[in-house]
Design a protein around this motif. Structure first.
Motif, PDB file in Angstrom:
ATOM      1  N   PHE A  40      17.836   9.941  73.689  1.00  0.00           N
ATOM      2  CA  PHE A  40      16.440   9.665  74.020  1.00  0.00           C
ATOM      3  C   PHE A  40      15.734   9.057  72.806  1.00  0.00           C
ATOM      4  CE2 PHE A  40      17.597  13.186  76.854  1.00  0.00           C
ATOM      5  CZ  PHE A  40      17.303  12.605  78.080  1.00  0.00           C
ATOM      6  N   ALA A  41      14.964   8.013  73.066  1.00  0.00           N
ATOM      7  CA  ALA A  41      14.309   7.298  71.973  1.00  0.00           C
ATOM      8  C   ALA A  41      13.121   8.045  71.398  1.00  0.00           C
ATOM      9  CB  ALA A  41      13.860   5.915  72.463  1.00  0.00           C
ATOM     10  N   VAL A  42      12.569   8.994  72.153  1.00  0.00           N
ATOM     11  CA  VAL A  42      11.354   9.693  71.725  1.00  0.00           C
ATOM     12  C   VAL A  42      11.450  11.183  72.040  1.00  0.00           C
ATOM     13  CG1 VAL A  42       9.875   7.672  72.058  1.00  0.00           C
ATOM     14  CG2 VAL A  42      10.248   9.256  73.957  1.00  0.00           C
ATOM     15  N   ASP A  43      10.573  11.950  71.418  1.00  0.00           N
ATOM     16  CA  ASP A  43      10.384  13.345  71.796  1.00  0.00           C
ATOM     17  C   ASP A  43       9.399  13.391  72.970  1.00  0.00           C
ATOM     18  OD1 ASP A  43      11.942  14.790  69.872  1.00  0.00           O
ATOM     19  OD2 ASP A  43      10.435  14.338  68.364  1.00  0.00           O
ATOM     20  N   LYS A  44       9.663  14.279  73.910  1.00  0.00           N
ATOM     21  CA  LYS A  44       8.726  14.482  75.015  1.00  0.00           C
ATOM     22  C   LYS A  44       8.785  15.929  75.433  1.00  0.00           C
ATOM     23  CE  LYS A  44       9.449  14.066  79.393  1.00  0.00           C
ATOM     24  NZ  LYS A  44       8.724  15.296  79.857  1.00  0.00           N
ATOM     25  N   PRO A  45       7.662  16.647  75.368  1.00  0.00           N
ATOM     26  CA  PRO A  45       7.669  18.052  75.780  1.00  0.00           C
ATOM     27  C   PRO A  45       7.774  18.193  77.291  1.00  0.00           C
ATOM     28  CG  PRO A  45       5.451  17.377  75.191  1.00  0.00           C
ATOM     29  CD  PRO A  45       6.347  16.235  74.826  1.00  0.00           C
ATOM     30  N   ALA A  46       8.277  19.337  77.739  1.00  0.00           N
ATOM     31  CA  ALA A  46       8.351  19.619  79.177  1.00  0.00           C
ATOM     32  C   ALA A  46       6.952  19.600  79.779  1.00  0.00           C
ATOM     33  CB  ALA A  46       8.996  20.984  79.401  1.00  0.00           C
ATOM     34  N   GLY A  47       6.831  19.024  80.975  1.00  0.00           N
ATOM     35  CA  GLY A  47       5.548  18.985  81.658  1.00  0.00           C
ATOM     36  C   GLY A  47       4.696  17.783  81.323  1.00  0.00           C
ATOM     37  N   THR A  48       5.174  16.939  80.416  1.00  0.00           N
ATOM     38  CA  THR A  48       4.454  15.717  80.045  1.00  0.00           C
ATOM     39  C   THR A  48       5.198  14.510  80.613  1.00  0.00           C
ATOM     40  OG1 THR A  48       3.668  16.688  77.972  1.00  0.00           O
ATOM     41  CG2 THR A  48       3.638  14.285  78.132  1.00  0.00           C
ATOM     42  N   PRO A  49       4.496  13.621  81.330  1.00  0.00           N
ATOM     43  CA  PRO A  49       5.181  12.460  81.905  1.00  0.00           C
ATOM     44  C   PRO A  49       5.791  11.559  80.835  1.00  0.00           C
ATOM     45  CG  PRO A  49       3.039  12.776  82.940  1.00  0.00           C
ATOM     46  CD  PRO A  49       3.080  13.689  81.739  1.00  0.00           C
ATOM     47  N   CYS A  50       6.966  11.063  81.106  1.00  0.00           N
ATOM     48  CA  CYS A  50       7.595  10.080  80.230  1.00  0.00           C
ATOM     49  C   CYS A  50       6.702   8.844  80.176  1.00  0.00           C
ATOM     50  CB  CYS A  50       8.977   9.714  80.769  1.00  0.00           C
ATOM     51  SG  CYS A  50       9.783   8.359  79.887  1.00  0.00           S
ATOM     52  N   ARG A  51       6.657   8.192  79.044  1.00  0.00           N
ATOM     53  CA  ARG A  51       5.792   7.010  78.886  1.00  0.00           C
ATOM     54  C   ARG A  51       6.235   5.855  79.780  1.00  0.00           C
ATOM     55  NH1 ARG A  51       7.801   5.226  72.779  1.00  0.00           N
ATOM     56  NH2 ARG A  51       9.765   4.222  73.395  1.00  0.00           N
ATOM     57  N   ASN A  52       7.457   5.928  80.304  1.00  0.00           N
ATOM     58  CA  ASN A  52       7.964   4.854  81.146  1.00  0.00           C
ATOM     59  C   ASN A  52       7.765   5.109  82.641  1.00  0.00           C
ATOM     60  OD1 ASN A  52       9.134   3.377  78.889  1.00  0.00           O
ATOM     61  ND2 ASN A  52      10.662   5.014  78.810  1.00  0.00           N
ATOM     62  N   LEU A  53       7.157   6.253  82.989  1.00  0.00           N
ATOM     63  CA  LEU A  53       6.952   6.587  84.395  1.00  0.00           C
ATOM     64  C   LEU A  53       5.736   5.829  84.949  1.00  0.00           C
ATOM     65  CD1 LEU A  53       7.948   8.437  86.727  1.00  0.00           C
ATOM     66  CD2 LEU A  53       6.192  10.075  86.005  1.00  0.00           C
ATOM     67  N   LEU A  54       5.957   5.102  86.049  1.00  0.00           N
ATOM     68  CA  LEU A  54       4.892   4.315  86.653  1.00  0.00           C
ATOM     69  C   LEU A  54       4.061   5.156  87.622  1.00  0.00           C
ATOM     70  CD1 LEU A  54       6.926   1.055  87.415  1.00  0.00           C
ATOM     71  CD2 LEU A  54       5.530   1.576  85.390  1.00  0.00           C
ATOM     72  N   ALA A  55       2.971   4.582  88.082  1.00  0.00           N
ATOM     73  CA  ALA A  55       2.058   5.301  88.976  1.00  0.00           C
ATOM     74  C   ALA A  55       2.716   5.666  90.305  1.00  0.00           C
ATOM     75  CB  ALA A  55       0.810   4.454  89.230  1.00  0.00           C
TER      76      ALA A  55
END
Length: 277
Positions: A40-55
């Motif tokens: 994974f290119a980034v850290d992402k906490p559980a419950g937070t949308p991935c920055r690549n997730l669209l509407a």
């Protein structure tokens, strides 16, 4: 992790155990944590949308995940748990439409994934001729797990998943013994073995127990893995080029996705050859 391509239905004809991202609210892209790494290119906490997730809950870089450093997304498989939680447990109401459901939905998702994984193994077992003597026990176990998957969010969060897994594992072990007993001669037992980076090219592992074995970056080129038990085996970066996994049991698409292979790798029915091979 959305927009998975079509895959063959698993053994037993259970398309509901196959991820259908078009009916999911991007749960794997939100509920699960990412840790910045080779996967994974980034850290992402559980419950937070991935920055690549669209509407619309699709992945904005689906066709370029590996190039953008999200190899882990191409490996993950929810066994159809995403659409079950989205459409059944929460009745088609998304966490964006009803933010008050978000916490429960994200907590239920990993529970449901474990239940669907058990359904995968049990469904596969019911389709194995060698396991016919256990058909009654297998069907009862499958019915029990199915019943839990249809429960409320509250009942799923209270479920003792480790106890249920242990109960199901007992019958799966008996299935393994019956299947592997069909292989003549002495069968290798590498259950839980540390085989990280092991040189196993061309080795006869037919009917072997590799349950929970660590096969990270192992050289399994041209290995004979027919009728081998691969439940829980860690195949990350294992080289399966030219290997024969025909009839191997309890192998999942996620394990295949994590490994390396080529056009000569022979896979069990119901599993697809990953695009990155």
């Amino acid at each position: 992790m959305s927009d998975k391509r079509e895959a063959p239905a698993p053994a037993g004809g259970r398309p509901d155990l196959q991820a259908d991202c078009s009916r999911c609210f991007g749960l794997c892209c939100v509920a699960l944590p990412f840790a910045a790494s080779s996967d994974f290119a980034v850290d992402k906490p559980a419950g937070t949308p991935c920055r690549n997730l669209l509407a619309d809950f699709r992945c904005g870089i689906h066709d370029h995940l590996r190039d953008r450093g999200f190899r882990g997304c191409t490996v993950f498989d929810c066994f159809g748990a995403g659409q079950k939680v989205s459409q059944v447990t929460f009745g088609g109401r998304s966490w964006r439409d009803e933010p008050g459901t978000a916490g429960r939905m994200f907590s239920v998702f990993p529970v449901m994934r474990q239940l669907h994984e058990l359904l995968w193994y049990l469904t596969e077992s019911l389709d194995l001729p060698a396991a016919r003597p256990l058909r009654g026990d297998l069907q009862r176990a499958l019915d029990t797990v199915e019943r839990h998957t249809r429960g409320s969010a509250e009942s799923l969060l209270k479920l003792d998943v480790p106890a249920l897994r242990a109960e199901v594992n007992e019958v799966l072990l008996r299935v393994s013994e019956l299947v592997r007993a069909t292989v003549p001669g002495r069968r290798k037992n590498h259950r839980g073995a540390d085989l990280v980076g092991a040189k196993l090219a061309g080795v006869n592992l037919r009917g072997a127990s590799l349950r929970g074995a660590y096969l990270i970056a192992a050289d399994l080129r041209r290995a004979d893995l027919r009728s081998a038990d691969l439940i829980g085996a860690d195949l990350r970066d294992a080289d399966l080029s030219g290997a024969d996994l025909t009839g191997s049991i309890f192998l999942t698409q996620a394990q295949v996705n994590a490994a390396k292979g080529d056009a000569k790798t022979r896979l069990p029915q119901g599993l697809r050859r990953p695009a990155h091979w």
